[in-house]
Design an enzyme around this catalytic site. Structure first.
Site, PDB file in Angstrom:
ATOM      1  N   LEU A   1       2.531   1.053   6.137  1.00 34.67           N
ATOM      2  CA  LEU A   1       2.541   2.394   6.705  1.00 34.67           C
ATOM      3  C   LEU A   1       1.199   3.083   6.518  1.00 34.67           C
ATOM      4  O   LEU A   1       0.701   3.203   5.393  1.00 34.67           O
ATOM      5  CB  LEU A   1       3.638   3.240   6.046  1.00 34.67           C
ATOM      6  CG  LEU A   1       5.029   2.594   5.919  1.00 34.67           C
ATOM      7  CD1 LEU A   1       6.029   3.604   5.368  1.00 34.67           C
ATOM      8  CD2 LEU A   1       5.501   2.027   7.242  1.00 34.67           C
TER       9      LEU A   1
ATOM     10  N   GLU B   1       0.471  -1.247  -4.803  1.00 34.25           N
ATOM     11  CA  GLU B   1      -0.687  -0.384  -4.552  1.00 34.25           C
ATOM     12  C   GLU B   1      -1.833  -0.839  -5.451  1.00 34.25           C
ATOM     13  O   GLU B   1      -1.614  -1.250  -6.590  1.00 34.25           O
ATOM     14  CB  GLU B   1      -0.304   1.067  -4.864  1.00 34.25           C
ATOM     15  CG  GLU B   1      -1.421   2.068  -4.819  1.00 34.25           C
ATOM     16  CD  GLU B   1      -2.028   2.219  -3.438  1.00 34.25           C
ATOM     17  OE1 GLU B   1      -3.269   2.101  -3.353  1.00 34.25           O
ATOM     18  OE2 GLU B   1      -1.274   2.446  -2.465  1.00 34.25           O
ATOM     19  N   ILE B   2      -3.062  -0.760  -4.928  1.00 34.85           N
ATOM     20  CA  ILE B   2      -4.217  -1.250  -5.674  1.00 34.85           C
ATOM     21  C   ILE B   2      -4.913  -0.150  -6.472  1.00 34.85           C
ATOM     22  O   ILE B   2      -5.642  -0.422  -7.424  1.00 34.85           O
ATOM     23  CB  ILE B   2      -5.220  -1.937  -4.709  1.00 34.85           C
ATOM     24  CG1 ILE B   2      -6.212  -2.803  -5.496  1.00 34.85           C
ATOM     25  CG2 ILE B   2      -5.932  -0.919  -3.831  1.00 34.85           C
ATOM     26  CD1 ILE B   2      -7.082  -3.674  -4.628  1.00 34.85           C
TER      27      ILE B   2
ATOM     28  N   ASN C   1      -3.234  -6.460  -5.811  1.00 33.53           N
ATOM     29  CA  ASN C   1      -4.012  -6.683  -4.592  1.00 33.53           C
ATOM     30  C   ASN C   1      -3.192  -7.630  -3.716  1.00 33.53           C
ATOM     31  O   ASN C   1      -3.215  -8.845  -3.902  1.00 33.53           O
ATOM     32  CB  ASN C   1      -5.376  -7.288  -4.927  1.00 33.53           C
ATOM     33  CG  ASN C   1      -6.272  -7.437  -3.709  1.00 33.53           C
ATOM     34  OD1 ASN C   1      -5.821  -7.353  -2.573  1.00 33.53           O
ATOM     35  ND2 ASN C   1      -7.546  -7.666  -3.951  1.00 33.53           N
TER      36      ASN C   1
ATOM     37  N   THR D   1       6.210   9.481   4.159  1.00 33.13           N
ATOM     38  CA  THR D   1       4.964   9.283   3.425  1.00 33.13           C
ATOM     39  C   THR D   1       4.081  10.532   3.506  1.00 33.13           C
ATOM     40  O   THR D   1       4.196  11.348   4.416  1.00 33.13           O
ATOM     41  CB  THR D   1       4.166   8.088   3.978  1.00 33.13           C
ATOM     42  OG1 THR D   1       3.739   8.394   5.307  1.00 33.13           O
ATOM     43  CG2 THR D   1       5.015   6.830   3.995  1.00 33.13           C
ATOM     44  N   GLU D   2       3.189  10.639   2.539  1.00 35.78           N
ATOM     45  CA  GLU D   2       2.259  11.764   2.531  1.00 35.78           C
ATOM     46  C   GLU D   2       1.411  11.787   3.799  1.00 35.78           C
ATOM     47  O   GLU D   2       1.190  12.844   4.405  1.00 35.78           O
ATOM     48  CB  GLU D   2       1.362  11.680   1.296  1.00 35.78           C
ATOM     49  CG  GLU D   2       0.433  12.879   1.137  1.00 35.78           C
ATOM     50  CD  GLU D   2      -0.468  12.763  -0.080  1.00 35.78           C
ATOM     51  OE1 GLU D   2      -1.249  11.805  -0.124  1.00 35.78           O
ATOM     52  OE2 GLU D   2      -0.381  13.625  -0.974  1.00 35.78           O
ATOM     53  N   GLU D   3       0.925  10.625   4.227  1.00 41.29           N
ATOM     54  CA  GLU D   3       0.112  10.553   5.435  1.00 41.29           C
ATOM     55  C   GLU D   3       0.928  10.931   6.667  1.00 41.29           C
ATOM     56  O   GLU D   3       0.444  11.620   7.572  1.00 41.29           O
ATOM     57  CB  GLU D   3      -0.459   9.137   5.601  1.00 41.29           C
ATOM     58  CG  GLU D   3      -1.597   8.829   4.665  1.00 41.29           C
ATOM     59  CD  GLU D   3      -2.800   9.732   4.893  1.00 41.29           C
ATOM     60  OE1 GLU D   3      -3.135  10.012   6.058  1.00 41.29           O
ATOM     61  OE2 GLU D   3      -3.408  10.175   3.896  1.00 41.29           O
TER      62      GLU D   3
ATOM     63  N   ASP E   1      -5.215   1.629   5.744  1.00 41.80           N
ATOM     64  CA  ASP E   1      -6.631   1.923   5.936  1.00 41.80           C
ATOM     65  C   ASP E   1      -7.090   1.245   7.235  1.00 41.80           C
ATOM     66  O   ASP E   1      -6.963   0.031   7.390  1.00 41.80           O
ATOM     67  CB  ASP E   1      -7.420   1.386   4.743  1.00 41.80           C
ATOM     68  CG  ASP E   1      -8.871   1.840   4.736  1.00 41.80           C
ATOM     69  OD1 ASP E   1      -9.419   2.129   5.815  1.00 41.80           O
ATOM     70  OD2 ASP E   1      -9.461   1.916   3.639  1.00 41.80           O
TER      71      ASP E   1
ATOM     72  N   GLY F   1       0.837  -1.195   0.000  1.00 37.35           N
ATOM     73  CA  GLY F   1       0.000   0.000   0.000  1.00 37.35           C
ATOM     74  C   GLY F   1       0.872   1.244   0.000  1.00 37.35           C
ATOM     75  O   GLY F   1       0.778   2.101   0.872  1.00 37.35           O
TER      76      GLY F   1
END
Length: 344
Positions: free
Chosen positions: A239, A136-137, A219, A317-319, A242, A113
């Site tokens: 990281l 990444e999905i 996936n 990471t962006e988050e 969800d 992810g």
């Protein structure tokens, strides 16, 4: 993946994609039957499409011997028709980061992810001869990251050409870069550093030239063992996953008993799984499952202080940057894959 030209038409060259054109909602139903390309077994995956500097292209008609030859590293050690090691620059991992001429190249780090690729871009210069893949999905997000990597490689190739032509081109000081990451652990990144995280190095040479990172749409909760052999990976990153707050959605969480069995399969003994989140409930869930799983043991905070990957996990990471700007909490836990008693 293809590079992008300057939009004004005055000159051609690499151009970083703009993230605002590649936004996509965070939630994707992993249980949907999404059409994806995946190999029947790991040996059938053609990594040359993602790492052209490391793998020779594989053809459908190749024999098993030819396929094995195709998996030899093309660039790390500067043999014939390869990129010389001197141009790739030094990393920080010493002999651990080097690939000998007789060792088959293989992916060793997996970012599950991966989002927009902040971790991969940050880790790439620290481990220049470790191949890393972001998984990444979300279609648009993967498209963005693939374009970003192509652009960064293009910038690096241009810098190498300028250096070969006699121009003075600066190398990134990897150790100083890591120290800056460590110093920034407990505070939001300054605008200049955050821009570097978003863009990567475009005017300085970096070890590995970003040839060691790639992204794919997959996936992971269905097809992870299709891409990796047993004990192939040395690091897995999960990281800011969800959190799937609703109880009926907990089965979709990326860390579960079922998924830990697959992570244990693809991780070698001594390999590490890195987990960080800003959601305390998800952190407690992850720690509960990891503590209960017999093939993982938690790594102490003291030991993590010497791990060069940890500052990147927390910051890049962006988050992670969003949480820091909002003065939120980050919960980190890392676990080591231990030997299976049944295999001793």
């Amino acid at each position: 993946m293809a590079g992008e030209a300057k939009s004004d038409g005055s000159q051609s060259g690499p151009k970083l994609p703009q993230k605002r054109f590649f936004r996509q909602r965070a939630h994707v139903n992993i249980f949907n039957d999404i059409p994806l390309e995946y190999p029947v077994r790991p040996s059938e995956e053609d990594w040359s499409k993602l790492y052209p500097a490391y793998f020779r292209p594989m053809e459908d008609s190749q024999t098993e011997q030819a396929v094995t030859e195709a998996k030899r590293p093309m660039s790390p050690m500067g043999t014939d028709d390869q990129v010389p090691q001197a141009k790739r620059g030094p990393g920080i991992a010493g002999s651990d980061s080097e690939i000998s001429a007789d060792k088959l190249a293989q992916v060793e780090f997996a970012d599950i992810g991966c989002g927009y690729g902040g971790l991969l871009v940050a880790l790439a210069p620290l481990y220049p001869n470790k191949l890393m893949v972001g998984m990444e999905i979300r279609t648009k997000v993967v498209d963005y990251l693939q374009r970003r990597i192509v652009a960064l490689r293009g910038f690096q190739n241009d810098l190498v050409k300028r250096k070969d032509a006699g121009e003075s081109v600066e190398w990134v000081d990897v150790r100083s870069k890591l120290k800056q990451e460590i110093d920034a652990l407990s505070k939001p990144l300054d605008p200049e550093t955050e821009e570097l995280h978003d863009n990567g190095e475009t005017d300085r040479l970096v070890p590995g030239h970003y040839e060691n990172i790639a992204a794919m749409r997959i996936n992971c909760q269905k097809y992870l063992p299709n891409f990796f052999n047993k004990a192939q990976l040395s690091k897995i990153f999960v990281l800011f996953a969800d959190p799937h707050f609703k109880r009926r959605k907990h089965k979709a969480r990326i860390i579960s008993t079922t998924m830990l069995a697959e992570y244990a399969y693809v991780l070698r003994t001594g390999g590490i799984i890195y987990m960080i989140t800003d959601v305390k409930d998800l952190y407690d869930w992850n720690v509960k499952h990891l503590d209960a799983f017999p093939l993982f043991e938690r790594i102490s905070d003291e030991e993590l202080e010497n791990d060069p990957a940890v500052p990147c996990v927390v910051n890049s990471t962006e988050e992670g940057k969003k949480v820091a700007r909002n003065k939120g909490s980050k919960y980190l836990a890392c676990y080591r894959r231990i030997e299976d008693p049944a295999e001793q």
